[in-house]
Scaffold this active site. Structure first.
Site, PDB file in Angstrom:
ATOM      1  N   GLN A 118     -37.473   5.099 -54.820  1.00  0.00           N
ATOM      2  CA  GLN A 118     -37.641   5.689 -53.498  1.00  0.00           C
ATOM      3  C   GLN A 118     -39.083   6.179 -53.342  1.00  0.00           C
ATOM      4  OE1 GLN A 118     -36.570   9.857 -52.086  1.00  0.00           O
ATOM      5  NE2 GLN A 118     -34.767   8.708 -51.391  1.00  0.00           N
TER       6      GLN A 118
ATOM      7  N   TYR B  94     -39.755  15.229 -44.259  1.00  0.00           N
ATOM      8  CA  TYR B  94     -40.991  14.726 -44.866  1.00  0.00           C
ATOM      9  C   TYR B  94     -41.826  13.962 -43.828  1.00  0.00           C
ATOM     10  CZ  TYR B  94     -38.890  16.051 -49.355  1.00  0.00           C
ATOM     11  OH  TYR B  94     -38.328  16.746 -50.407  1.00  0.00           O
TER      12      TYR B  94
ATOM     13  N   ARG C 122     -33.971   5.305 -46.095  1.00  0.00           N
ATOM     14  CA  ARG C 122     -33.098   6.486 -46.070  1.00  0.00           C
ATOM     15  C   ARG C 122     -33.580   7.381 -44.933  1.00  0.00           C
ATOM     16  NH1 ARG C 122     -29.287   9.399 -48.897  1.00  0.00           N
ATOM     17  NH2 ARG C 122     -29.661  11.608 -49.354  1.00  0.00           N
TER      18      ARG C 122
END
Length: 268
Positions: A73, A144, A192
């Site tokens: 990721q 984020y 994601r």
């Protein structure tokens, strides 16, 4: 996990994931891994330099040799990074809006820096592929950097990367396009993303569903749906949350796209 040392994969990290692969898990996503030195800190897995490829290869092998598929990721923490963890450097974001999580105010990215980060994601994905992982995942939620561009709470830009939903989606979509152009159509890309950010004045299901459809149209191979930003007041993964309670968000996405959709949060 904070098991890396100066971005390097350690034996402790390798054994941690090898043990889970031996337990019978089908696919493991490790990370998050950095795309540049402002995207995380030295206890994160590094993917922003070629010198980290040997450690990544060791980690990929530990997972795949023990029967699971392997994924890295990639993420950029944006304003969620702490300056004291980034060698004193000021965190960056779409706009200079203080973070309730870090109590710091980030620096606004220039257009040139935005383009550099997009390229950095693609180059990091190429290293993940070179290291032998089976796929790459991009974290596009949780507060984020990519979700900071998506949300009107944190994106007050007046250029092509701010304002309308189309403009706020641009950063995330350009990242996935450049990754696909760099790694090829045969290397799976998972994104994601939030199904709902649970932030007052932020993004609920409707805007995020539009984003999910745009990701699928741009060649993303699967979506993994999570919930909430780290600073959201809604409990997300603690034991008091009913198991699988946020699965409805993944179900809603699945009805709109023709690619695999993964549910998450308190599924145990």
């Amino acid at each position: 996990l904070n098991m890396a040392e100066n971005y390097e994969v350690t034996d402790q990290l390798v054994e941690f994931y090898a043990e889970r692969a031996r337990g019978g898990v089908g696919i493991i996503s490790v990370g998050f891994a950095t795309v540049d030195e402002l995207s995380g800190y030295p206890m994160n897995i590094g993917a922003h330099k070629d010198e980290f490829i040997p450690g990544l290869k060791k980690l990929a092998a530990a997972i795949t040799d023990n029967g699971a598929r392997s994924v890295v990721q990639l993420n950029h923490a944006g304003r969620y990074n702490f300056s004291f963890l980034a060698g004193g450097q000021q965190p960056v974001a779409p706009s200079p809006i203080p973070s309730k999580l870090t109590k710091e105010t980030p620096r606004e990215l220039t257009l040139a820096e935005i383009r550099q980060i997009i390229t950095a994601f693609a180059r990091a994905a190429a290293r993940v592929k070179q290291a032998g992982f089976d796929a790459v995942e991009v974290l596009s939620g949780t507060g984020y950097l990519i979700s900071e561009f998506l949300s009107p709470l944190t994106n007050q830009r007046t250029d092509d990367y701010g304002g309308s939903l189309e403009n706020r989606m641009r950063f995330g979509l350009e990242i996935v396009r450049q990754i696909k152009a760099t790694t090829g159509s045969d290397f799976p890309l998972i994104v994601r993303m939030n199904g709902n950010d649970f932030m007052p004045g932020g993004q609920g299901r409707k805007e995020l569903q539009v984003y999910a459809q745009a990701l699928a149209a741009d060649g993303v191979d699967a979506l993994c749906i999570n919930v909430g930003w780290h600073e959201a007041r809604v409990p997300q993964i603690v034991a008091s949350v009913p198991r699988g309670v946020f699965g409805y968000l993944a179900k809603g996405m699945k009805s709109l796209v023709n690619i695999p959709v993964i549910a998450s949060h308190r599924i145990n």
